[in-house]
Design an enzyme around this catalytic site. Structure first.
Site, PDB file in Angstrom:
ATOM      1  N   HIS A 144      25.807  37.818  31.495  1.00  0.00           N
ATOM      2  CA  HIS A 144      25.266  38.515  32.666  1.00  0.00           C
ATOM      3  C   HIS A 144      23.903  37.947  33.038  1.00  0.00           C
ATOM      4  CE1 HIS A 144      28.416  41.517  32.292  1.00  0.00           C
ATOM      5  NE2 HIS A 144      27.891  42.229  33.284  1.00  0.00           N
ATOM      6  N   CYS A 153      34.824  37.413  50.827  1.00  0.00           N
ATOM      7  CA  CYS A 153      34.176  36.747  49.691  1.00  0.00           C
ATOM      8  C   CYS A 153      35.143  36.103  48.698  1.00  0.00           C
ATOM      9  CB  CYS A 153      33.225  37.711  48.988  1.00  0.00           C
ATOM     10  SG  CYS A 153      34.018  39.107  48.143  1.00  0.00           S
TER      11      CYS A 153
END
Length: 256
Positions: free
Chosen positions: A236, A186
């Site tokens: 977030h 990733c």
């Protein structure tokens, strides 16, 4: 009490950096991923870096090895699409799916990212779609995540720390495929994408870097590698869900 904190720093290999104008002379690397604030998907911009964790055993293992709260990295492409490298290969998935399969998801942004650069990131993601996952690279990377702590001892100068990490990576990861070898894990995929867009985030090859290293590029943190580009914390998209953590419900994306 201060001695115990120093022992903890030694055991975790927590990087530090000198700072002036403040009572404490050292800035300590932060492993915290607590939400500063929650944002909506309308606040995202193409090229944003998404860092997340899940409740799968793989996610817990990566976080344990890296001493931080993130285990996965992906790129937001715009149009509510996310590019990522997972066990089944490089994929472009809906943003909503990435949110649902994460237990904690935060957003970092390269300041001044141009439209041309975000277009190159999208181009790279589409070019690499369906490329295989770098299983060999991630298996070899795990021992490096432990041994590298020697290079990250507190009070070590940034240049010495970066040189130590580079030397150790060249020895331990000499057999890892080059980022251009069509296989990615990733964070390797993310760094290769930014490189394609003409952006170098830090010194070191893409196959040497973990999601935790990308987290520490945020403003106000301390990067273990010599960073070429600080990133702004945007917010977030999802905060910790204690119910999911206690149930250890696996995220299908990172378990593939």
């Amino acid at each position: 009490m201060k001695i115990w904190w120093f022992v903890v720093l030694l055991l975790t290999g927590c990087s530090t950096a000198p700072q002036s104008g403040r009572p404490f002379p050292l800035q300590v690397q932060s492993v915290s991923t607590r939400p500063g604030h929650i944002i909506t998907i309308t606040e995202l911009e193409p090229g944003d870096l998404l860092l997340s964790s899940a409740t799968s055993p793989q996610s817990w293992g990566i976080r344990l090895f890296s001493f931080t709260g993130v285990s996965h990295a992906a790129i937001y492409l715009g149009d509510r699409q996310v590019a990522e490298a997972v066990g089944s290969g490089v994929k472009i998935i809906p943003l909503q799916k990435a949110i649902e399969e994460s237990n904690n998801l935060l957003v970092l942004r390269v300041p001044g990212l141009t439209q041309d650069q975000s277009s190159l990131l999208r181009e790279f993601a589409h070019q690499q779609q369906s490329k295989k996952y770098n299983f060999k690279g991630i298996v070899m990377f795990m021992p490096f995540m432990v041994s590298r702590r020697v290079c990250e001892l507190p009070l070590m100068h940034e240049n010495l720390r970066s040189a130590c990490l580079t030397a150790l990576a060249r020895v331990q990861l000499a057999g890892v495929d080059d980022p251009q070898a069509n296989r990615f894990f990733c964070s390797e995929f993310v760094l290769a994408g930014y490189h394609h867009a003409g952006l170098e985030l830090l010194q070191g090859q893409a196959s040497w870097v973990s999601p935790a290293d990308l987290l520490h590029l945020r403003d106000g943190d301390v990067s273990a590698w010599h960073n070429e580009q600080n990133m702004h914390y945007i917010g977030h998209l999802k905060r910790w869900n204690l119910k999911e953590i206690l149930s250890l419900r696996s995220a299908s994306r990172q378990a593939e």
